[in-house]
Design a protein around this motif. Structure first.
Motif, mmCIF file in Angstrom:
data_model
loop_
_atom_site.group_PDB
_atom_site.id
_atom_site.type_symbol
_atom_site.label_atom_id
_atom_site.label_comp_id
_atom_site.label_asym_id
_atom_site.label_seq_id
_atom_site.Cartn_x
_atom_site.Cartn_y
_atom_site.Cartn_z
ATOM 1 N N ILE A 29 0.836 -1.200 0.000
ATOM 2 C CA ILE A 29 0.000 0.000 0.000
ATOM 3 C C ILE A 29 0.869 1.247 0.000
ATOM 4 N N LYS A 30 1.983 1.200 0.723
ATOM 5 C CA LYS A 30 2.882 2.346 0.775
ATOM 6 C C LYS A 30 3.478 2.646 -0.590
ATOM 7 N N LYS A 31 3.881 1.611 -1.318
ATOM 8 C CA LYS A 31 4.494 1.813 -2.636
ATOM 9 C C LYS A 31 3.458 2.140 -3.709
ATOM 10 N N ARG A 32 2.249 1.641 -3.577
ATOM 11 C CA ARG A 32 1.224 1.823 -4.599
ATOM 12 C C ARG A 32 0.135 2.808 -4.193
ATOM 13 N N SER A 33 0.399 3.640 -3.193
ATOM 14 C CA SER A 33 -0.641 4.531 -2.685
ATOM 15 C C SER A 33 -1.120 5.527 -3.747
ATOM 16 N N VAL A 34 -0.215 6.028 -4.554
ATOM 17 C CA VAL A 34 -0.610 7.006 -5.574
ATOM 18 C C VAL A 34 -1.506 6.349 -6.620
ATOM 19 N N VAL A 35 -1.150 5.153 -7.033
ATOM 20 C CA VAL A 35 -1.955 4.446 -8.031
ATOM 21 C C VAL A 35 -3.329 4.110 -7.459
ATOM 22 N N LEU A 36 -3.360 3.618 -6.229
ATOM 23 C CA LEU A 36 -4.638 3.268 -5.607
ATOM 24 C C LEU A 36 -5.524 4.496 -5.405
ATOM 25 N N LEU A 37 -4.935 5.604 -4.950
ATOM 26 C CA LEU A 37 -5.718 6.822 -4.763
ATOM 27 C C LEU A 37 -6.240 7.360 -6.095
ATOM 28 N N THR A 38 -5.429 7.277 -7.125
ATOM 29 C CA THR A 38 -5.865 7.757 -8.435
ATOM 30 C C THR A 38 -7.007 6.906 -8.987
ATOM 31 N N LEU A 39 -6.870 5.598 -8.902
ATOM 32 C CA LEU A 39 -7.944 4.725 -9.381
ATOM 33 C C LEU A 39 -9.216 4.916 -8.571
ATOM 34 N N PHE A 40 -9.076 5.047 -7.261
ATOM 35 C CA PHE A 40 -10.233 5.298 -6.405
ATOM 36 C C PHE A 40 -10.866 6.642 -6.747
ATOM 37 N N GLY A 41 -10.034 7.648 -6.982
ATOM 38 C CA GLY A 41 -10.549 8.969 -7.342
ATOM 39 C C GLY A 41 -11.283 8.981 -8.658
ATOM 40 N N LEU A 42 -10.815 8.193 -9.613
ATOM 41 C CA LEU A 42 -11.503 8.118 -10.907
ATOM 42 C C LEU A 42 -12.784 7.295 -10.829
ATOM 43 N N ALA A 43 -12.828 6.328 -9.927
ATOM 44 C CA ALA A 43 -14.002 5.460 -9.808
ATOM 45 C C ALA A 43 -15.103 6.073 -8.949
ATOM 46 N N CYS A 44 -14.765 6.946 -8.039
ATOM 47 C CA CYS A 44 -15.747 7.508 -7.103
ATOM 48 C C CYS A 44 -16.955 8.180 -7.789
ATOM 49 N N PRO A 45 -16.764 9.048 -8.767
ATOM 50 C CA PRO A 45 -17.939 9.666 -9.393
ATOM 51 C C PRO A 45 -18.861 8.644 -10.057
ATOM 52 N N PHE A 46 -18.297 7.617 -10.654
ATOM 53 C CA PHE A 46 -19.129 6.602 -11.295
ATOM 54 C C PHE A 46 -19.889 5.774 -10.267
ATOM 55 N N ILE A 47 -19.237 5.466 -9.158
ATOM 56 C CA ILE A 47 -19.912 4.734 -8.092
ATOM 57 C C ILE A 47 -21.028 5.598 -7.511
ATOM 58 N N GLY A 48 -20.748 6.873 -7.314
ATOM 59 C CA GLY A 48 -21.767 7.784 -6.797
ATOM 60 C C GLY A 48 -22.960 7.910 -7.714
ATOM 61 N N MET A 49 -22.725 7.931 -9.019
ATOM 62 C CA MET A 49 -23.842 8.010 -9.969
ATOM 63 C C MET A 49 -24.619 6.704 -10.030
ATOM 64 N N ALA A 50 -23.941 5.592 -9.776
ATOM 65 C CA ALA A 50 -24.612 4.295 -9.827
ATOM 66 C C ALA A 50 -25.561 4.092 -8.654
ATOM 67 N N VAL A 51 -25.276 4.690 -7.514
ATOM 68 C CA VAL A 51 -26.128 4.489 -6.337
ATOM 69 C C VAL A 51 -26.997 5.707 -6.041
ATOM 70 N N ILE A 52 -27.286 6.512 -7.049
ATOM 71 C CA ILE A 52 -28.085 7.716 -6.841
ATOM 72 C C ILE A 52 -29.513 7.380 -6.405
#
Length: 63
Positions: free
Chosen positions: A5-28
């Motif tokens: 997690i320490k080495k891949r934190s930027v990648v994980l945060l970026t993927l999570f950040g890109l997925a959040c709006p789509f997840i939010g729209m899916a559960v509207i």
């Protein structure tokens, strides 16, 4: 696991950040403001990843 997690934190945060709006729209249907919350969470994740990249030293120690 913590080292991964320490080495891949930027990648994980970026993927999570890109997925959040789509997840939010899916559960509207579940919560009316979920899309707005998704966009805010995505923005915070992307900004956090950017801050980590800016503060990370250019050369990391080997090992």
């Amino acid at each position: 696991m913590a080292e991964f997690i320490k080495k891949r934190s930027v990648v994980l945060l970026t993927l999570f950040g890109l997925a959040c709006p789509f997840i939010g729209m899916a559960v509207i249907d579940f919560y009316y403001y979920s899309s707005l919350i998704g966009w805010i969470a995505g923005f915070i994740s992307i900004v956090s990843a950017y801050i980590i990249v800016v503060r990370r030293p250019e050369t990391e120690p080997e090992g």
